[in-house]
Design a protein around this motif. Sequence first.
Motif, mmCIF file in Angstrom:
data_model
loop_
_atom_site.group_PDB
_atom_site.id
_atom_site.type_symbol
_atom_site.label_atom_id
_atom_site.label_comp_id
_atom_site.label_asym_id
_atom_site.label_seq_id
_atom_site.Cartn_x
_atom_site.Cartn_y
_atom_site.Cartn_z
ATOM 1 N N GLY A 186 -17.224 23.681 60.699
ATOM 2 C CA GLY A 186 -15.867 23.767 60.747
ATOM 3 C C GLY A 186 -15.164 25.125 60.508
ATOM 4 O O GLY A 186 -15.893 26.078 60.929
ATOM 5 N N ARG A 187 -13.959 24.762 60.210
ATOM 6 C CA ARG A 187 -13.118 26.157 60.190
ATOM 7 C C ARG A 187 -12.643 26.376 58.593
ATOM 8 O O ARG A 187 -12.075 25.341 58.037
ATOM 9 C CB ARG A 187 -11.843 26.196 60.984
ATOM 10 N N LEU A 188 -12.995 27.625 57.926
ATOM 11 C CA LEU A 188 -12.387 27.788 56.707
ATOM 12 C C LEU A 188 -11.049 28.687 56.875
ATOM 13 O O LEU A 188 -10.737 29.558 57.925
ATOM 14 C CB LEU A 188 -13.408 28.878 56.066
ATOM 15 N N GLY A 189 -10.315 28.213 56.069
ATOM 16 C CA GLY A 189 -8.605 29.120 56.197
ATOM 17 C C GLY A 189 -8.416 29.343 54.755
ATOM 18 O O GLY A 189 -8.915 29.179 53.681
ATOM 19 N N TYR A 190 -7.030 30.391 54.679
ATOM 20 C CA TYR A 190 -6.768 30.934 53.619
ATOM 21 C C TYR A 190 -5.111 30.615 53.614
ATOM 22 O O TYR A 190 -4.708 30.405 54.789
ATOM 23 C CB TYR A 190 -6.804 32.088 53.116
ATOM 24 N N ALA A 191 -4.452 30.724 52.464
ATOM 25 C CA ALA A 191 -2.943 30.607 52.568
ATOM 26 C C ALA A 191 -2.042 31.758 52.635
ATOM 27 O O ALA A 191 -2.050 32.742 51.768
ATOM 28 C CB ALA A 191 -2.508 29.670 51.277
ATOM 29 N N CYS A 192 -1.166 31.889 53.541
ATOM 30 C CA CYS A 192 -0.027 32.757 53.626
ATOM 31 C C CYS A 192 -0.141 34.376 54.024
ATOM 32 O O CYS A 192 0.466 34.869 54.444
ATOM 33 C CB CYS A 192 0.881 32.492 52.660
ATOM 34 N N LEU A 193 -1.031 34.839 52.845
ATOM 35 C CA LEU A 193 -1.124 36.231 52.633
ATOM 36 C C LEU A 193 -2.366 36.698 52.882
ATOM 37 O O LEU A 193 -3.496 36.118 52.386
ATOM 38 C CB LEU A 193 -0.577 36.586 51.350
ATOM 39 N N ASN A 194 -2.708 37.722 53.719
ATOM 40 C CA ASN A 194 -3.866 38.423 53.677
ATOM 41 C C ASN A 194 -3.905 39.521 52.866
ATOM 42 O O ASN A 194 -3.013 40.863 53.040
ATOM 43 C CB ASN A 194 -4.087 38.940 55.245
ATOM 44 N N THR A 195 -4.670 39.651 51.749
ATOM 45 C CA THR A 195 -4.418 40.726 50.823
ATOM 46 C C THR A 195 -4.882 42.130 51.137
ATOM 47 O O THR A 195 -4.228 43.154 50.834
ATOM 48 C CB THR A 195 -5.433 40.352 49.693
#
Length: 648
Positions: free
Chosen positions: A294-303
Motif C-alpha cells: 500500500g501507500r503510507l502518508g502523513y498530514a499537511c506538513l513536512n517537518t
Amino acid sequence: MAHLNFRSDSREISISLRIETPLGPVPAVHHPTISARPSSPVFMLNHGLSACTLITRVSSGQSSLIPRLFPTFAILSQVRVLPNIPRYNTFSTMPKRKSSTALAQSTPLPDLPPPQAFAVDDGPPAPKRAARGSRSSGRKASMNPEKNANVVDAPQAFRASPDADTKDERIDLDKMFTKEEDDSVPSLVENGDSDTPLSELSDIETLAKATAPPPKASKASKKGGKGETAKAATATSDEKPAAPAKAKKADVKEPQFLDPEADGEEEADEEEIKAALSRPPPVNSDVLPLPWKGRLGYACLNTYLRFSNPPVFSSRTCRIASILENRHPLSNPNEPPHATKNRPDKEQPASIRRGQDFVEQLCLANVRDIPKMLRWNDRYGIKFMRLSSEMFPFASHPEYGYKLAPFASEALAKVGKVAAKLGHRLTTHPGQYTQLGSPRKSVTDNALRDLDYHAEMLSLLKLPPQQDRDAVMILHLGGVFGDKEATLARFRENYAKLPQGVKDRLVLENDDVSWCVHELLPLCEELNIPIVLDYHHHNIIFDSTQIREGTKDIIDLYPRILATWKHKNITPKMHYSEPTPEAITGRQRRKHNPRVATLPPCPNDMDLMIEAKDKEQAVFELMRTFKLPGFDTFNDMLPHIRKDDNKP
C-alpha cells in the motif's frame, strides 16, 4: 577624467589616483592602504584579482565617492562613479594592516583652479544605481514567517490530526518551532489576533479563556523573597499577608487554541482514573500487513522541509487585521514593503482589491511549494499526503471568503500534473468545526461554505479520473447536541443540500468523542458515503456491547467498511495513530504519540494515513522498523537548501 588604479595582494590594497583636467594632467598620487569594505561598490573586486581600473567622471549635482577616500582632494567634490561599472563578486573583508612598509611616497599636489573652472556635463545625470539587496516595487514580499511578520504558521498543520479538542490542552507553536526573536521584523499588527478560516472564533476564544489554568508560580516565587506572592500564599490566617508584587503590564498573547497535541499532562480526577484502570484490556490482532503493497502518508506538513532554509510548506496563513491593513497603499509605492520603513499608510484610501492581492500572494506561495513536497516525498518512497485546509486562508469566511479559480487555477493544475505523474494520492480533512449536524444554522452555513471550498480546491487539481475520485474530503459527524437521533436527522437533511461535487468527495470518519464505527456504518451505508476507520479513535470510543477494545474484533467489520468504498469506485483509506505511553483515561489517550511502533492489521494494499506529530519522520520510523519499500533511501539525507524563496 579621474583614474583609480587598485592593486591588491593577500595583505593590502594599494590605490593610485591620476586626474586629467582641461589644464593638463595632475601627477599621480598614491594613497595609503584602505580597509576593504565588502558592502562598498569600490571594493567589489574578485578575490585574487591583480588589478582593476575604476573610471570616474566629473559631473555636477552628484555625491562624491572619491573625497571620502581622499579627503585632501577637495577639488573632486563633483566626482561620482559611473552607473555602468561592472560589479564583481564580493570577497571577504581583509585583515587589518598592522604596519605600512612598502607604500609609495606622496607627491605634493600643485595649485589647481576652483571647481567651477572644470568643464562639466550639463546633460541629465545618470540614473541612480539601486542599492544592493533592494527590490523593485514589482517584487513581492517574502513569504517566510521568520522574515515577514504578516505571515504566520497555520496551527492545524502542526497537529497530528485536525479533529482533536479537549479542555486544558492548547497548542503552543513556540515549543514546536523555536525561533530566535528578531527585532528587525516587528509585527505589523498591534494586538492582532490569530484568526482561523472558520467563523466560530468567538466560541473558541471564549472556551479557551474559560478553561485556561491559573498562571504557575515562577521559580523566584517558589524560593520566596521580599514582596513575593509566595509568602501570601503560605501565610497562616493570623499572619499579616505579604504585600502583593508590583503589578506588571499584562503580556498580549495570541488566543490559545485547544489542542490535545500540546505538551503537558492531562489532569484526571481519581474516579476517572479508577474507571480507566478497571476497563478490560484491549484485544489486539497479531496480523501484520506484510509484504506491504500500500501507500503510507502523513498530514499537511513536512517537518524536514518546514524547518529547512528557506522553508518549504503549504500552510502559511495570516490575520484578518493584516488583510485590513494591507488594503491601504504603501507609504512609498515605489519601494518594496518593509516592516518599519515602508508600511501601509492608513491615512490613504483603502482598497478591497489591494487586500485581496495580499491574500492571493500568500495562497500562491503555498501552492507553489506543494510540487516540491511531492517530489521530495516520491524520492523517499512516500506517495500519499493530506493537503492543508489552511492553504487558502479565509477562503470560506462569510465576509472575507473568495473563489480559487480566478487566480489559482493554473498553479493548482501544475500541482495535479506533478501528482499524476508521480502517482501520488492527495486528500483533505476539514476541521472539527465543520459540522453538518449542528442545530445552529450559522454553523451549518459555515460548514457548507467550507466543504464547497475544499471541493473546489481538489477539482482544480485536474487529476486523472481514478486519482480524482481518490481525492476525498474526510469529515467528522461532530457533536451530539443532547440527542443523537436528532443530530443524525439534521445531518441527513443538510447532506441532501450539498452539491453533487461535494457528495462525490465526502467521507465520514469515526471520532474519539461521540460517534463510534457501529453508529456511523449504518448511516454511511444508507447515504452511500465511504467510512474511514481510525484505529486510534476506535480504541477510545466503541460499542462495548458488540465489540471489544483493540484491533482484533474490528476485523470482522472490514467487509462492510470496504464495501462503502467499492460502491463509489474509490480506493479505501484508513487512519492509524497511537496514544502516548503514559495515557490512562480516555481523555489522556486522545493525545497522539509523536511516532507509532507498529502497523495495524489492515489489508496490505491499503492507503494508510499515519497521524503523528512527527509527520514524515513517523513514516520513516515505520519504514525502518519493517523494512518497507524505500526504507534505505533516506539514510544519507542531506539538508535541504532552496534559494528561490518563492520568487515569482
